[in-house]
Design an enzyme around this catalytic site. Structure first.
Site, short mmCIF file in Angstrom:
data_model
loop_
_atom_site.label_atom_id
_atom_site.label_comp_id
_atom_site.label_asym_id
_atom_site.label_seq_id
_atom_site.Cartn_x
_atom_site.Cartn_y
_atom_site.Cartn_z
N GLY A 33 2.01 5.00 -0.67
CA GLY A 33 1.43 6.29 -0.99
C GLY A 33 2.55 7.25 -1.37
N ARG A 34 3.31 7.61 -0.35
CA ARG A 34 4.41 8.55 -0.54
C ARG A 34 5.38 8.12 -1.65
NH1 ARG A 34 6.08 11.66 3.80
NH2 ARG A 34 5.04 10.12 5.13
N ARG A 92 3.47 20.10 5.85
CA ARG A 92 4.49 19.19 6.37
C ARG A 92 5.64 19.90 7.11
NH1 ARG A 92 7.34 16.17 3.82
NH2 ARG A 92 7.18 14.43 5.24
N TYR A 121 0.95 13.95 0.62
CA TYR A 121 0.59 14.67 1.85
C TYR A 121 0.79 16.17 1.68
CZ TYR A 121 0.81 9.83 3.23
OH TYR A 121 0.62 8.49 3.26
N CYS A 150 -1.30 33.99 9.54
CA CYS A 150 -1.05 34.61 10.84
C CYS A 150 -0.67 33.56 11.89
CB CYS A 150 -2.29 35.37 11.28
SG CYS A 150 -2.86 36.48 10.00
N GLU A 151 0.45 32.90 11.69
CA GLU A 151 0.97 31.91 12.63
C GLU A 151 2.48 31.93 12.49
OE1 GLU A 151 -0.74 29.58 14.55
OE2 GLU A 151 -2.74 29.94 13.74
N TYR A 208 5.67 18.55 10.86
CA TYR A 208 6.72 17.58 11.20
C TYR A 208 8.12 18.18 11.12
CZ TYR A 208 3.06 14.45 9.15
OH TYR A 208 1.91 13.82 8.78
N GLU A 245 0.81 -1.23 0.00
CA GLU A 245 0.00 0.00 0.00
C GLU A 245 0.84 1.27 0.00
OE1 GLU A 245 -1.99 -0.47 3.74
OE2 GLU A 245 -3.36 -1.98 3.01
#
Ligand SMILES: *Cc1c(COP(=O)(O)O)cnc(C)c1O
Length: 408
Positions: free
Chosen positions: A262-263, A299, A359, A330-331, A303, A260
């Site tokens: 994905g990445r 990401r 992702y 605004c972060e 992370y 399976e």
């Protein structure tokens, strides 16, 4: 790869996701060939990049789909994946999702707990059906990856331990409404070390043998996803070594390997194009402010993930200095890169963010009422839009109907 990023930015605007379908096909074929000589199914993990055209691209090469919500199951089927190649995984499936999955007659529902098994059994019995199931085993090996994407240790919420799995298989075997056809493990994502995969597959293959001894014949040996990719200078797993490790573990077993990824299939085939808005210096800290932000690619914020950055309009021989690449949100956590060497930039300079195909868009949000960006697919030198840029109206569509004093 010969994608004209400048032309794409001119045609479709920025920020923009661009996917190289040829690169996706190349990764898919490398993995499929690695498993040759063995029955195998590559079930693309839809959550990595769930654009219908991306799923369709893999489906056209024979891929199945690994889905973690009924929405993803519907996406997979809309994109042409055959139901008998669809797996429904995830720790918290709702009743309506289970019912819909049974209605659609997918390959198997992947169970993550005893409670979930009972639920599936009850729903299947009401529908007068037999649910094909697999059980996610947690082999308790340390995948040596980022703790947020590590899933194969007992301290994680995923799967059940070996003894519980065994009890569940015996129960399922004796149930009229459950058909235990598969076994599943997925120990984490962005795995770059093959040893934990070897270890886990040996543990799970042993379980399959002990099940076989009590007349429970597992047909699908689902090894999950997780193959890591090169974002920076990671040494990654060779698909052939990966396939060989699994083939060795299951020697003598008559099973179809289900994988399976994905990445692995999408990350390095995707790019996020963004433009410089401004530069500024606060104290002695330099910021390059761009039109993409954490809502487009989370990401780095989530992370501290690294993405290679390239400034396309780089002037020859220009001096570089350290800068943070930040978005308009605004972060303080809104950045795509920190402390990278960049030459002086100007308004409108084009920047390419690499390895953004997995992702990326799927984790995008509308935070700060920013519309989701457009997506483009390139194949054989031709590029086409595969998702429109979201408009303001798209964003407020579901709210508008409930305004008390609606403006026309
Ligand atoms: C997320 C996930 C995958 C895909 O992981 P990648 O690291 O993208 O390959 C596969 N299977 C399951 C069950 C998952 O949760």
């Amino acid at each position: 790869m010969n994608i004209d990023f400048k032309e794409l930015a001119n045609t479709y605007g920025t920020p923009l996701y661009v996917y190289d379908f040829d690169a996706m096909a190349k990764s898919y074929n490398a993995l499929k060939e690695a498993f040759s000589g063995q029955k195998s199914l590559i079930a693309y993990a839809v959550k990595a990049n769930s654009n219908l055209s991306v799923i369709e691209h893999f489906a056209s090469m024979g891929a199945g789909a690994d889905c973690v919500s009924i929405g993803e199951v519907k996406r997979a089927m809309s994109a042409g994946v055959e139901p008998y190649r669809i797996i429904f995984s995830g720790v918290g499936k709702r009743d309506d999702e289970i019912q819909e999955a049974l209605n659609r007659d997918i390959l198997m529902i992947n169970l993550e707990s005893d409670a979930e098994m009972k639920r599936v059994e009850m729903i299947a019995s009401k529908m007068n059906k037999e649910a094909r199931i697999s059980i996610r085993v947690n082999p308790d090996v340390d995948p040596k990856t980022h703790p947020y994407i590590s899933t194969g240790l007992h301290e994680n919420k995923f799967g059940v331990d070996i003894d519980t799995a065994k009890r569940m298989y015996i129960y399922a075997k004796n149930s009229k409404h459950l058909d235990p056809v598969g076994i599943h493990f997925h120990i984490g994502s962005q795995l770059t070390d093959i040893e934990p995969i070897k270890e886990a597959s040996v543990i799970v293959a042993d379980l399959v043998r002990s099940l076989s001894a009590i007349d429970i014949d597992i047909k699908f040996f689902d090894i999950g996803g997780g193959i890591g990719i090169k974002y920076e200078d990671e040494v990654t797993i060779d698909p052939q070594d990966y396939a060989n490790a699994i083939k060795n573990a299951i020697k003598g077993l008559d099973v179809t390997i289900v994988c399976e990824p994905g990445r692995y299939l999408t990350a390095n085939a995707g790019y996020l194009l963004t433009k410089v808005l401004y530069e500024k210096v606060n104290g002695n800290k330099r910021f390059v402010i761009i039109d993409a932000a954490m809502n487009d690619l989370i990401r780095p914020s989530l992370y501290k993930a690294y993405h290679k950055i390239e400034l396309l309009d780089k002037k020859e021989d220009s001096d570089t200095s350290k800068a943070d690449l930040v978005g308009p949100i605004c972060e303080s956590g809104d950045f795509l890169a920190k402390d990278i060497e960049l030459p002086a930039t100007e308004h409108g300079d084009l920047i390419v963010v690499y390895s953004a195909g997995a992702y990326g868009f799927t984790m995008a949000s509308n935070y700060n009422t920013r519309g989701k960006v457009a997506e483009v697919a390139c194949e054989g030198g031709e590029c086409r839009l595969i998702r429109d840029r979201e408009s303001f109206e798209d964003q407020i569509r579901l709210e508008k109907a409930y305004l008390k004093n609606a403006r026309s």
